[in-house]
Design an enzyme around this catalytic site. Sequence first.
Site, PDB file in Angstrom:
ATOM      1  N   SER A  21       0.828  -1.095  -0.083  1.00  0.00           N
ATOM      2  CA  SER A  21      -0.003   0.083  -0.056  1.00  0.00           C
ATOM      3  C   SER A  21       0.854   1.404  -0.101  1.00  0.00           C
ATOM      4  CB  SER A  21      -0.989   0.033   1.211  1.00  0.00           C
ATOM      5  OG  SER A  21      -1.434   1.327   1.303  1.00  0.00           O
ATOM      6  N   LYS A  72     -13.603  -4.317   1.564  1.00  0.00           N
ATOM      7  CA  LYS A  72     -14.258  -3.321   1.068  1.00  0.00           C
ATOM      8  C   LYS A  72     -15.820  -3.373   1.328  1.00  0.00           C
ATOM      9  CE  LYS A  72     -12.567  -0.131  -1.590  1.00  0.00           C
ATOM     10  NZ  LYS A  72     -11.752   0.503  -2.726  1.00  0.00           N
ATOM     11  N   GLY A 253      -4.653   8.312 -12.666  1.00  0.00           N
ATOM     12  CA  GLY A 253      -5.110   7.585 -11.831  1.00  0.00           C
ATOM     13  C   GLY A 253      -4.511   8.205 -10.288  1.00  0.00           C
TER      14      GLY A 253
END
EC number: 1.1.1.25
Length: 288
Positions: A21, A72, A253
């Site tokens: 991450s 999620k 992005g």
Amino acid sequence: MSIITGKTKLLGIIGHPVEHSLSPVMQNAEIKRLGVDYIYIPFPVKPENLETALDGFATIGVMGFNATIPHKQAIIPLLSEVTTTAKLVGAVNTVWRTEIGWKGTNTDVIGFVTPLKALNRDWNTIKPIILGNGGAARAVVVGLAELGCRDICVVGRDKDKLGQFKQSWDTSELQASITVHSWDELSGMVSESQLIVNTTPIGMFPHTQNSPVDSNLWEKLPNNAIAYDLIYNPSPTQFLKDAKQQGLTVIDGLDMLVYQGAAALEIWLQQPVSATVMSEALKQSLFS
């Protein structure tokens, strides 16, 4: 934040895996600039340990956290409250502590729309095309609807999955705004579109020469069209290189990643943050 003490407040991200991450890089850069006594930590949490992790976070006083794959969707029934945006998307990526428990929202939507809002277009007149029909496409649909788009075209390769995607909106207020199309229809659709968004992984590192569309497709779009790729590595993607060569406006992005992170940090800290600082930290981590 310079030294962690007993008063340092905890933020973080849960996922499995989560070691890759980039969120800690950008979040801690802005936390340091603000001089607030917080730290943002990656927490590897396996799916079977999700509920235990939330209980543990409550016990040790974690103030808030991001959720990434595979949590999620699974986290939603474990929360005390979920925002309307997160319900529409069907996923939560940002969670914070309230008096009654954990509350969740989805900042991918604001992350997606923020760069588009800066362009000052008349979104009611724009017919966007979304490439792909996975989880990322759901946040894009909700974001486009919030902007005012009322004719949202979703293009996919798997007919069954496309049908399931369309059906998943049947009880939503957005149902009438969404149409689904096979990939074969794409070439005949683009001349009427002023925005094309790639939500597929095609072109992502290390397959950087790939693009979800043929390079000759771009000449069929209007001159004022926008190409938006949710991929942030490489930057730019082949998809955006081809669009830019045709003179179109392009959005990377990386912008969405930064703005969704900034929106989450503002929720946790309850104060404005600098997306610029977060963006620079990300670029340095990714490309230097």
